[in-house]
Design a protein around this motif. Structure first.
Motif, PDB file in Angstrom:
ATOM      1  N   LEU A   1       0.024 -11.439  -2.448  1.00  0.00           N
ATOM      2  CA  LEU A   1      -0.636 -10.344  -1.746  1.00  0.00           C
ATOM      3  C   LEU A   1      -0.635  -9.074  -2.598  1.00  0.00           C
ATOM      4  CD1 LEU A   1       0.585 -10.889   1.938  1.00  0.00           C
ATOM      5  CD2 LEU A   1      -1.498 -11.697   0.843  1.00  0.00           C
ATOM      6  N   ALA A   2       0.381  -8.928  -3.455  1.00  0.00           N
ATOM      7  CA  ALA A   2       0.437  -7.735  -4.321  1.00  0.00           C
ATOM      8  C   ALA A   2      -0.745  -7.686  -5.284  1.00  0.00           C
ATOM      9  CB  ALA A   2       1.748  -7.727  -5.106  1.00  0.00           C
ATOM     10  N   ARG A   3      -1.242  -8.835  -5.656  1.00  0.00           N
ATOM     11  CA  ARG A   3      -2.323  -8.868  -6.643  1.00  0.00           C
ATOM     12  C   ARG A   3      -3.638  -8.367  -6.064  1.00  0.00           C
ATOM     13  NH1 ARG A   3      -0.960 -12.079 -11.243  1.00  0.00           N
ATOM     14  NH2 ARG A   3       1.086 -13.038 -10.974  1.00  0.00           N
ATOM     15  N   THR A   4      -3.731  -8.309  -4.724  1.00  0.00           N
ATOM     16  CA  THR A   4      -4.997  -7.870  -4.113  1.00  0.00           C
ATOM     17  C   THR A   4      -4.819  -6.681  -3.172  1.00  0.00           C
ATOM     18  OG1 THR A   4      -4.669  -9.564  -2.408  1.00  0.00           O
ATOM     19  CG2 THR A   4      -6.122 -10.138  -4.258  1.00  0.00           C
ATOM     20  N   THR A   5      -3.632  -6.059  -3.190  1.00  0.00           N
ATOM     21  CA  THR A   5      -3.421  -4.907  -2.296  1.00  0.00           C
ATOM     22  C   THR A   5      -3.301  -3.635  -3.125  1.00  0.00           C
ATOM     23  OG1 THR A   5      -2.178  -6.357  -0.808  1.00  0.00           O
ATOM     24  CG2 THR A   5      -2.009  -3.986  -0.421  1.00  0.00           C
ATOM     25  N   PRO A   6      -4.117  -2.632  -2.837  1.00  0.00           N
ATOM     26  CA  PRO A   6      -4.019  -1.388  -3.609  1.00  0.00           C
ATOM     27  C   PRO A   6      -2.796  -0.584  -3.208  1.00  0.00           C
ATOM     28  CG  PRO A   6      -5.620  -1.146  -1.845  1.00  0.00           C
ATOM     29  CD  PRO A   6      -5.172  -2.578  -1.801  1.00  0.00           C
TER      30      PRO A   6
ATOM     31  N   ALA B   1      -2.942   2.832  -7.768  1.00  0.00           N
ATOM     32  CA  ALA B   1      -3.074   1.652  -8.635  1.00  0.00           C
ATOM     33  C   ALA B   1      -3.915   0.627  -7.878  1.00  0.00           C
ATOM     34  CB  ALA B   1      -1.705   1.072  -8.972  1.00  0.00           C
ATOM     35  N   GLU B   2      -4.671  -0.130  -8.622  1.00  0.00           N
ATOM     36  CA  GLU B   2      -5.556  -1.128  -7.992  1.00  0.00           C
ATOM     37  C   GLU B   2      -4.767  -2.169  -7.216  1.00  0.00           C
ATOM     38  OE1 GLU B   2      -8.797  -1.361  -7.921  1.00  0.00           O
ATOM     39  OE2 GLU B   2      -9.276   0.328  -9.219  1.00  0.00           O
ATOM     40  N   ASN B   3      -3.554  -2.473  -7.714  1.00  0.00           N
ATOM     41  CA  ASN B   3      -2.735  -3.515  -7.083  1.00  0.00           C
ATOM     42  C   ASN B   3      -1.337  -3.452  -7.674  1.00  0.00           C
ATOM     43  OD1 ASN B   3      -2.716  -5.004  -9.600  1.00  0.00           O
ATOM     44  ND2 ASN B   3      -4.795  -5.618  -9.103  1.00  0.00           N
TER      45      ASN B   3
ATOM     46  N   ALA C   1       0.834  -1.214   0.000  1.00  0.00           N
ATOM     47  CA  ALA C   1       0.000   0.000   0.000  1.00  0.00           C
ATOM     48  C   ALA C   1       0.863   1.255   0.000  1.00  0.00           C
ATOM     49  CB  ALA C   1      -0.927  -0.014   1.213  1.00  0.00           C
ATOM     50  N   LEU C   2       2.035   1.158   0.637  1.00  0.00           N
ATOM     51  CA  LEU C   2       2.955   2.301   0.693  1.00  0.00           C
ATOM     52  C   LEU C   2       3.704   2.504  -0.621  1.00  0.00           C
ATOM     53  CD1 LEU C   2       4.663   1.607   4.151  1.00  0.00           C
ATOM     54  CD2 LEU C   2       3.152   3.530   3.652  1.00  0.00           C
TER      55      LEU C   2
ATOM     56  N   ILE D   1      10.661  -6.466  -8.835  1.00  0.00           N
ATOM     57  CA  ILE D   1      10.610  -5.160  -9.508  1.00  0.00           C
ATOM     58  C   ILE D   1       9.581  -4.282  -8.794  1.00  0.00           C
ATOM     59  CG2 ILE D   1       8.958  -5.986 -11.260  1.00  0.00           C
ATOM     60  CD1 ILE D   1      10.273  -3.932 -13.198  1.00  0.00           C
ATOM     61  N   LYS D   2       9.965  -3.020  -8.607  1.00  0.00           N
ATOM     62  CA  LYS D   2       9.051  -2.063  -7.967  1.00  0.00           C
ATOM     63  C   LYS D   2       8.257  -1.391  -9.080  1.00  0.00           C
ATOM     64  CE  LYS D   2       9.423   1.658  -4.575  1.00  0.00           C
ATOM     65  NZ  LYS D   2      10.425   2.344  -3.751  1.00  0.00           N
ATOM     66  N   VAL D   3       7.113  -1.960  -9.362  1.00  0.00           N
ATOM     67  CA  VAL D   3       6.301  -1.500 -10.485  1.00  0.00           C
ATOM     68  C   VAL D   3       5.850  -0.055 -10.273  1.00  0.00           C
ATOM     69  CG1 VAL D   3       4.194  -1.966 -11.800  1.00  0.00           C
ATOM     70  CG2 VAL D   3       5.534  -3.868 -10.890  1.00  0.00           C
ATOM     71  N   SER D   4       5.593   0.292  -9.001  1.00  0.00           N
ATOM     72  CA  SER D   4       5.063   1.632  -8.710  1.00  0.00           C
ATOM     73  C   SER D   4       6.047   2.735  -9.070  1.00  0.00           C
ATOM     74  CB  SER D   4       4.690   1.739  -7.223  1.00  0.00           C
ATOM     75  OG  SER D   4       5.820   1.473  -6.414  1.00  0.00           O
TER      76      SER D   4
END
Ligand code: FES
Length: 574
Positions: free
Chosen positions: A294-299, A367-369, A264-265, A386-389
Motif C-alpha cells: 500500500l505504501a507504493r501507491t499512497t501519497p 512525496a508520491e509514495n 498519508a500522515l 523504516i520511516k522513509v518520510s
C-alpha cells in the motif's frame, strides 16, 4: 433488543435483587434505568500519565451524553500506560491493558463501552480489547496538548526534545537554556502535539471507524472536545440499540484504510505493530508486505513533525483526518461501516483541506509514495521497518561498517566515548532490545548520534535495531528487525566491522558476511540468561509474538474464526 445487562438486573429474582441492590447502594434507583443500556466508560486517567490528565473531565461529558440518550453510564478505571513514566516501556504493558479492559467488559453488566484513551499505547490496547470483546464500542481521546514556545519557536513534543538534546551534546545549548526548555516543554495536559504515536493511533482509530469523525485531533483544551465527548456518550447508546459492534467495523477493508491513512500522515512506525495486533484480534492477518504494497501507491501528504514542519493545532485547523482521507478518497474502502452507523465515504463526503501547507493536495504531495518501507534480507528475514518520510534521502542506499552495541547499557556506556571507532559512514547496531530481549520492545531504536560525530556536524547515520522508536523521532532508523536477537535472529550475530548494506529502493537489508562464518557464529551463539523468572515480565517473554506479528500474546490471538466468540460469564450468585 435484548440487553446483555438484563442477565444481571432482570434475571432470576434473587440474583436481580442482589445486583439492583448494588446499584441502589450507589444512590441509583434501578427503576429509573429499567430496560436502558448500561454503558461502561473505560477511563485510562491516572496521575501516573500526564497525557491522559483531562480524561476525568471528558468522562463527565460522556456521562451527560449517555444520560441524555437514555442510558446508564458506569465509569470504571483501567490500568493507564504513560510513555513518560513507565519503564522500560509502556509497550510492555499494552497487552496487559488490553486484557484488563477485555476482562472488565466480560465480567460486568455492560452493554456498550466508551473507551477513553490518549497516550500512545492506551489507544491500541483499548481497541484490541474491544475487538476481542465485540460489545458495541466507541473511542474518544484526550487530544493533543497546547503549543509552547522556546526562544520564540514553537516546541514539538518529542521531536524538539531530540533535536535540542543533540544541540546540547554538541555544546551548542547552555545549561540555562536547557533548564528553560524543560520549564516550557511540558506545556499542559494532552498528548504529544506532533504526529507521534499518540496522534497517529487516534487518527487511525478514526480511520478504522472507531471514533467520531473529525474528533481525534481536537486540541485537549478546546471546548469542542467536551462537546465531542457528549456526542460520543449519546452515540454509544444508539450503537447498543443498533447492535453495532466492532466486528462490523473492524474488517480487513478497515485495516487497509488505516494503513493508507498512516502512510498519508507519515505517521509513527509503532502503528505498524499495533495495527497488526488489532487486526489479529479479529483473525485478520496483516503481513508486513501489505504495508509495503500500500505504501507504493499512497501519497505522503501531511506536513507535521517529525516527518514535516507543523504541529497538531495546524492539522486540526486544516481539517484534520477527514481532510486527509478525502484527499485519498479513491484509494479507500468507502463502504466500510463506522461508529456513526454510516459509511466512511458518507462521513467524509464534505471534508476538504483548508490549509494546503499542512494537508497537501494529491497534485502536490510531500512525496508520491513510500512514507514507510518494509525491508527484508538476511539481517531481517521476517522484515524490518523504516520511516522513509523522516529519514535522510542520501542514506537510502548505504553501505557501511557496523558499530555494535550488545544492549542498551552498552550503548549508554560507550555512545559518547571519544574513542568509539565510528565515522559518518558507520552503521550503528543495537542488539537485544526487542520484544523478548528487554523485555517490552522499548523505544531505543533511534540511537543517539555519537557526540564526536555531532561535534563534527554529522546529524544522521544509519541505525539498525530489533527495537522500536518514538513516533516523534526522526533519522535513518531501521526498526523492528525480526526475528530479534533474543529469539535467535541474525541481528544478534553482527560483529563490529561487519559490512551492512541498506537499499530502501530494493527493500533490502543485508549483512555482507559469508555463510560459513555466519554458521560458525550461530553455532557459538548462546541465549542470554533470562532475568525475569516470575510475574508479568516472565509471562510476556514466554508468550509475546515477534514484531511482524504485532507483539500480541500468542494466547490472545484467535487461531480460527470459532475462537472469535466472546465467552460470556455465567451470571449467578457470587
Ligand atoms: Fe504521552 Fe506522547 S508521551 S502522548
Amino acid at each position: 433488543m435484548t440487553l446483555r445487562s438484563n442477565q444481571w438486573f432482570a434475571n432470576r429474582e434473587e440474583l436481580a435483587f442482589q445486583n439492583r441492590s448494588a446499584l441502589r447502594s450507589m444512590g441509583l434507583n434501578p427503576d429509573d434505568f429499567a430496560g436502558k443500556p448500561v454503558i461502561g466508560i473505560a477511563n485510562s486517567w491516572s496521575d501516573l500519565n500526564n497525557c491522559n490528565a483531562n480524561l476525568r473531565d471528558l468522562a463527565e461529558a460522556v456521562k451527560r451524553g449517555v444520560l441524555l440518550e437514555g442510558g446508564l453510564p458506569l465509569e470504571f478505571p483501567t490500568i493507564s500506560l504513560g510513555e513518560e513514566f513507565m519503564k522500560p516501556s509502556a509497550m510492555l504493558y499494552r497487552n496487559l491493558m488490553a486484557m484488563d479492559v477485555e476482562e472488565t467488559l466480560r465480567a460486568n453488566p455492560i452493554d456498550g463501552v466508551v473507551l477513553l484513551c490518549n497516550c500512545d499505547k492506551t489507544t491500541p490496547a483499548q481497541l484490541m480489547a474491544a475487538a476481542s470483546a465485540d460489545l458495541p464500542a466507541i473511542q474518544l481521546n484526550g487530544g493533543p496538548r497546547a503549543i509552547s514556545h522556546f526562544h520564540g519557536e514553537p516546541i514539538g513534543s518529542g521531536t524538539d526534545l531530540w533535536r535540542y538534546s543533540d544541540e546540547r551534546r554538541a555544546g551548542r545549548l547552555s545549561d540555562a537554556d536547557w533548564r528553560e526548555l524543560e520549564a516550557c516543554y511540558g506545556c499542559g495536559v494532552g498528548a504529544c502535539n506532533t504526529m507521534g504515536t499518540a496522534s497517529t493511533m487516534t487518527s487511525l482509530s478514526e480511520a478504522l471507524g472507531m471514533m467520531l469523525p473529525g474528533t481525534a485531533s481536537i486540541p485537549a483544551t478546546d471546548a469542542r472536545r467536551m462537546q465531542a465527548a457528549t456526542a460520543t456518550g449519546r452515540r454509544i447508546v444508539q450503537m447498543v440499540r443498533e447492535d453495532l459492534r466492532p466486528s462490523k467495523i473492524l474488517t480487513a477493508a478497515a485495516f487497509d484504510n488505516a494503513i493508507r491513512a498512516l502512510l498519508a500522515l507519515g505517521g509513527s512506525t509503532n502503528a505498524v505493530v499495533h495495527l497488526i495486533a488489532m487486526a489479529g484480534r479479529r483473525n485478520i492477518r496483516l503481513p508486513l508486505s501489505r504495508f509495503d504494497e500500500l505504501a507504493r501507491t499512497t501519497p505522503f501528504l501531511v506536513n507535521l513533525m517529525p516527518s514535516g514542519q507543523h504541529l497538531m493545532d495546524r492539522f486540526y485547523a486544516a481539517g484534520g483526518l477527514p481532510a486527509v482521507l478525502a484527499e485519498i478518497r479513491d484509494l479507500l474502502n468507502l463502504d466500510n461501516l463506522t461508529v456513526t452507523g454510516k459509511t466512511l465515504g458518507e462521513n467524509i463526503a464534505r471534508a476538504r483541506s483548508f490549509d494546503r501547507e499542512v494537508i497537501r493536495s494529491r497534485e502536490e504531495p510531500l512525496a508520491e509514495n513510500g512514507a514507510l518501507a518494509v525491508l527484508t534480507g538476511n539481517l531481517a528475514p521476517r522484515g524490518a521497518v523504516i520511516k522513509v518520510s523522516a529519514a535522510s534521502p542520501k542514506l537510502m542506499r548505504h553501505r557501511g561498517r557496523a558499530v555494535v552495541f550488545h544492549d542498551y547499557e552498552d550503548l549508554l556506556a560507550r555512545i559518547n566515548d571519544p574513542a568509539l571507532p565510528v565515522d559518518a559512514d558507520s552503521v550503528l547496531v543495537l542488539q537485544n532490545a526487542g520484544p523478548k530481549g528487554v523485555p517490552g520492545f522499548p523505544e531505543w531504536g533511534s540511537l543517539p548520534i555519537p557526540t564526536k560525530l555531532l561535534q563534527a556536524g554529522v546529524t544522521d547515520v544509519v541505525r539498525i535495531s530489533d527495537s522500536r522508536m518514538s513516533g516523534t523521532a526522526f533519522g535513518t532508523v531501521v526498526l523492528h528487525v525480526a526475528p530479534e536477537a533474543a529469539a535467535g535472529g541474525l541481528i544478534g550475530l553482527v560483529h563490529d566491522g561487519d559490512v551492512i548494506e541498506l537499499d530502501v529502493e530494493s527493500r533490502s537489508l543485508q549483512l555482507l558476511v559469508d555463510d560459513a562464518e555466519l554458521s560458525r557464529r550461530r553455532a557459538a551463539w548462546q541465549p542470554r540468561p533470562i532475568k525475569h523468572l516470575r510475574g508479568y515480565p516472565r509471562l510476556y517473554i514466554d508468550h509475546v509474538l515477534q514484531a511482524d506479528e504485532g507483539c500480541d500474546f500468542d494466547f490472545l490471538r484467535p487461531s480460527c474464526d470459532a475462537e472469535l466468540d466472546f465467552v460470556q460469564p455465567v451470571v449467578g450468585r457470587s
